[in-house]
Design an enzyme around this catalytic site. Structure first.
Site, PDB file in Angstrom:
ATOM      1  N   GLY A 104       0.913  -1.268   0.142  1.00 43.78           N
ATOM      2  CA  GLY A 104      -0.399  -0.130  -0.093  1.00 43.78           C
ATOM      3  C   GLY A 104       0.752   1.280  -0.065  1.00 43.78           C
ATOM      4  CB  SER A 105       3.801   2.280   1.301  1.00 41.41           C
ATOM      5  OG  SER A 105       3.290   2.375   2.692  1.00 41.41           O
ATOM      6  CE  LYS A 162       0.633   1.746  10.039  1.00 40.96           C
ATOM      7  NZ  LYS A 162      -0.892   1.278  10.074  1.00 40.96           N
ATOM      8  CB  THR A 163       7.450  -0.741  12.080  1.00 39.46           C
ATOM      9  OG1 THR A 163       7.596  -1.538  10.460  1.00 39.46           O
ATOM     10  CG2 THR A 163       5.562  -1.503  12.007  1.00 39.46           C
ATOM     11  CG  PHE A 164      12.235   3.849   9.359  1.00 44.78           C
ATOM     12  CD1 PHE A 164      10.980   4.859   8.509  1.00 44.78           C
ATOM     13  CD2 PHE A 164      12.930   3.658   9.041  1.00 44.78           C
ATOM     14  CE1 PHE A 164      11.967   5.625   7.650  1.00 44.78           C
ATOM     15  CE2 PHE A 164      14.058   4.353   7.771  1.00 44.78           C
ATOM     16  CZ  PHE A 164      13.440   5.242   7.685  1.00 44.78           C
ATOM     17  CB  THR A 206       8.936  -2.680   5.825  1.00 42.94           C
ATOM     18  OG1 THR A 206       8.248  -2.180   6.550  1.00 42.94           O
ATOM     19  CG2 THR A 206       8.312  -3.608   4.568  1.00 42.94           C
ATOM     20  CD  GLU A 235       9.708  -6.752   1.157  1.00 41.82           C
ATOM     21  OE1 GLU A 235       9.230  -8.157   0.983  1.00 41.82           O
ATOM     22  OE2 GLU A 235      10.090  -6.441   2.629  1.00 41.82           O
ATOM     23  N   GLY A 252      -2.323  -0.334   5.240  1.00 45.89           N
ATOM     24  CA  GLY A 252      -1.199  -0.221   4.264  1.00 45.89           C
ATOM     25  C   GLY A 252      -2.179  -0.185   2.923  1.00 45.89           C
ATOM     26  NE  ARG A 253      -6.682  -5.333   3.176  1.00 52.57           N
ATOM     27  CZ  ARG A 253      -6.414  -5.352   3.488  1.00 52.57           C
ATOM     28  NH1 ARG A 253      -5.301  -5.065   4.066  1.00 52.57           N
ATOM     29  NH2 ARG A 253      -7.308  -5.967   4.433  1.00 52.57           N
ATOM     30  CD  GLN A 302      -2.367  -3.268  -0.620  1.00 53.14           C
ATOM     31  OE1 GLN A 302      -2.388  -2.128  -1.329  1.00 53.14           O
ATOM     32  NE2 GLN A 302      -1.410  -3.484   0.026  1.00 53.14           N
ATOM     33  CD  GLU A 347      -2.759  -7.087   1.916  1.00 59.56           C
ATOM     34  OE1 GLU A 347      -1.965  -6.955   1.563  1.00 59.56           O
ATOM     35  OE2 GLU A 347      -2.701  -5.242   1.949  1.00 59.56           O
ATOM     36  CG  HIS A 387      -6.556  -5.580 -30.802  1.00 57.85           C
ATOM     37  ND1 HIS A 387      -6.529  -5.837 -31.824  1.00 57.85           N
ATOM     38  CD2 HIS A 387      -6.689  -4.239 -29.534  1.00 57.85           C
ATOM     39  CE1 HIS A 387      -7.111  -4.606 -32.058  1.00 57.85           C
ATOM     40  NE2 HIS A 387      -7.791  -3.637 -30.980  1.00 57.85           N
ATOM     41  CE  LYS A 417       5.487  -8.871   4.889  1.00 57.75           C
ATOM     42  NZ  LYS A 417       4.660  -7.334   5.758  1.00 57.75           N
TER      43      LYS A 417
END
Length: 551
Positions: free
Chosen positions: A164-165, A216-218, A220, A222, A276-277, A358, A362, A393, A515
């Site tokens: 979502g970010s 949000k949590t800093f 994540t 990835e 997030g979404r 999503q 989700e 097409h 994860k």
């Protein structure tokens, strides 16, 4: 919240099943139109967008609907407690019970400042404080008064996030590109594949680049990995003290933000009740705000709020998102449809289907009811889509002559931002928008094919069964307010589906297992020791990768 365990046990569900077994299964849309000249008027609804005083037409008439069907669907919504759950959401109650959180993204677009609170505390002031911060910062960057470490304005924005970010900001910035600052370059980096960040950096200059780190949590994995790669690249030209001028955080974790080197004054927060979404309406939308300007971002929020008020206050029989959500349940559980196509006749909306994937899957990709039992019906359609007319097409062949029932939404704005050749392009686009829905409905009979002189052996191949349901959504122009209303429409469609299915549309535990296992395997990839305990396939692939990668 719900007072029932299985939607299929509701009296209204059973009445719908009986209806489907008789009339519902045998409805022929082109005959329904022939028999009722007022069908379009009966089953289309017009939404008045108070944000920009425009109208959006939702034509539901080409769906498997009769007046009796609509009545029974509304009965189902009432018996399933859609109104009760909706009112609880708008009251800030913790309807996301598995995470003990309110579901309050509607408060983010409360531009009218209606009283809204969670746990007895008003959220209006904090929400608008963040908006004011976004306004101040975006105006400084856009005006050039916010400068980089060498005194140059920041003209490249790299948004680093995932899920979502990323999906919301990239979709909205693409959809509203006509309102954007064309001198500003945007990149959105989400993939942990190093190619994604490498290509964005290759196209950027550290002196003029602003990084938005959206987590949000800093923590994540990835996002922070990509952020650290961006920081390493930046520090090849600049110093640690310069980070404050070029990096901002869309986060709530002050400690981790400071540890990264970002000034807490450049931190834009949002609450735990922002999923997030649903977060593009929040500080996560800062990239959009920077690109299109705060006033347009406000219009975007206002369009969303206008649809919120319609969903909250309109009787179910006239409630556009409720009808859309009920039709989805109708097709999924009574006709066996497993997919749903959204095809915008608007190139600017080319990321809209990905965003809706999503939002829908989700949210409603769940098999456990709010009561804890396994559902006895299907939930969560597979949503897909691409912009028309190119999609016509590629996969439209399956819609017209395949064996699967694929309910479809077509979206178009009457007025183009680019009236090329005096509007010729737009008229051609409109002709396809209208023709595809009509063709899917009426099909082509053997008699019609023969009358065209087709050889007998080709007749079955050129026959179209038709009777494929579509919803046509026609706006005046794809403005910020229109886009806001459309996104909120699909949010509330998704809400209605989940409420009827009696599932929690607001958690996402299904994304967690992968994860956890990925972290375990990552540690094994860092080690030269033997691999851990896995099935033979995973162990074999892991060993093969390590060999090919020279680990």
């Amino acid at each position: 919240m719900a007072e029932f365990a299985q939607a299929s046990d509701l009296k209204a569900w059973q009445a719908l099943q009986e209806h489907h077994n008789t009339l519902g299964r045998n409805i022929v849309l082109k005959e329904a139109f022939e028999q009722d000249p007022d069908r379009f008027q009966k089953f289309s609804r017009s939404f008045h967008n108070t944000a920009d005083n425009s109208e959006i037409l939702f034509d539901f008439s080409k769906n498997f609907l009769t007046e009796e069907t609509l009545k029974l669907l509304i009965d189902l919504a009432k018996e399933a407690g859609v109104e009760k759950l909706r009112d609880a959401m708008f009251a800030g109650e913790k309807i996301n019970f598995t995470e003990k959180r309110a579901v309050y993204h509607v408060a983010l677009r409360n531009v009218a400042k209606h009283p809204m609170q969670v746990d007895g505390k008003s959220v209006v002031e904090d929400t608008h404080s963040v908006l004011e911060h976004m306004k101040e910062f975006s105006e400084q960057v856009r005006s050039g008064s916010w400068k980089g470490y060498t005194g140059k304005p920041l003209t490249t924005i790299i948004n680093i996030g995932i899920g979502g970010s990323d999906l919301g900001p990239v979709m909205v910035s693409e959809a509203l590109k006509p309102y954007g600052n064309r001198d500003m370059k945007l990149h959105f980096v989400s993939n942990i594949d190093g190619t994604h960040i490498a290509e964005a950096l290759r196209d950027s200059d550290p002196e003029t680049t602003l990084f938005l780190i959206a987590s949000k949590t800093f923590t994540t994995a990835e996002t922070i990995t990509n952020a650290n790669s961006a920081k390493s690249w930046f520090l090849k030209s600049a110093s640690e003290k310069d980070i404050a001028k070029h990096f901002v955080a869309l986060s709530t974790n002050k400690e981790e933000v400071e540890k990264f080197g970002i000034d807490p004054a450049n931190m834009f927060g949002f609450e735990s009740w922002v999923g997030g979404r649903y977060s593009v309406w929040s500080a996560i939308g800062l990239s959009v705000c920077l690109f299109i300007g705060y006033e347009n971002f406000q219009q975007f929020l206002a369009g969303g709020q206008a649809m919120d008020q319609h969903f909250l206050k309109t009787p179910l029989e006239e409630n556009i998102p409720v009808i859309g959500g009920l039709l989805s349940v109708w097709y999924s559980d009574f006709y066996g449809a497993q997919t749903h196509l959204v095809s915008p006749f608007d190139q600017y909306l080319h990321r809209f289907p990905a965003y809706l994937q999503q939002l829908s899957m989700e949210s409603n990709g769940k098999a456990i009811t709010r009561s804890g039992g396994y559902v006895k019906y299907t939930t969560g359609a597979v949503l897909f889509g691409e912009p028309a007319t190119n999609a016509q097409h590629s996969f439209f062949q399956l819609l017209h002559q395949g064996t699967k029932l694929i309910p479809t939404d077509f979206i178009m704005a009457a007025e183009s931002h680019n009236p090329v050749q005096g509007g010729k392009h737009q008229k051609m686009l409109a002709s396809n928008f209208l023709a595809q829905a009509e063709a899917l409905m009426v099909g082509k009979t053997e008699e019609q094919v023969k009358a065209e002189g087709a050889p007998d052996e080709l007749v079955p191949h050129k026959t179209f069964l038709g009777n494929r349901p579509t919803t046509s959504i026609l706006a005046q122009k794809m403005t910020p307010a229109t886009l806001g209303a459309l996104i909120a429409y699909y949010e509330h469609v998704t809400f209605t589906e989940g409420a009827v299915w009696n599932i929690n549309s607001f958690d996402q535990w299904g994304v967690e297992l992968g994860k956890v296992l990925a972290k375990k395997i990552e540690a094994e990839l860092e080690s030269s020791d033997a691999t851990g305990q896995h099935d033979s396939s995973t162990s074999g692939l892991l060993a093969a990768f390590k060999h090919k990668a020279g680990i």
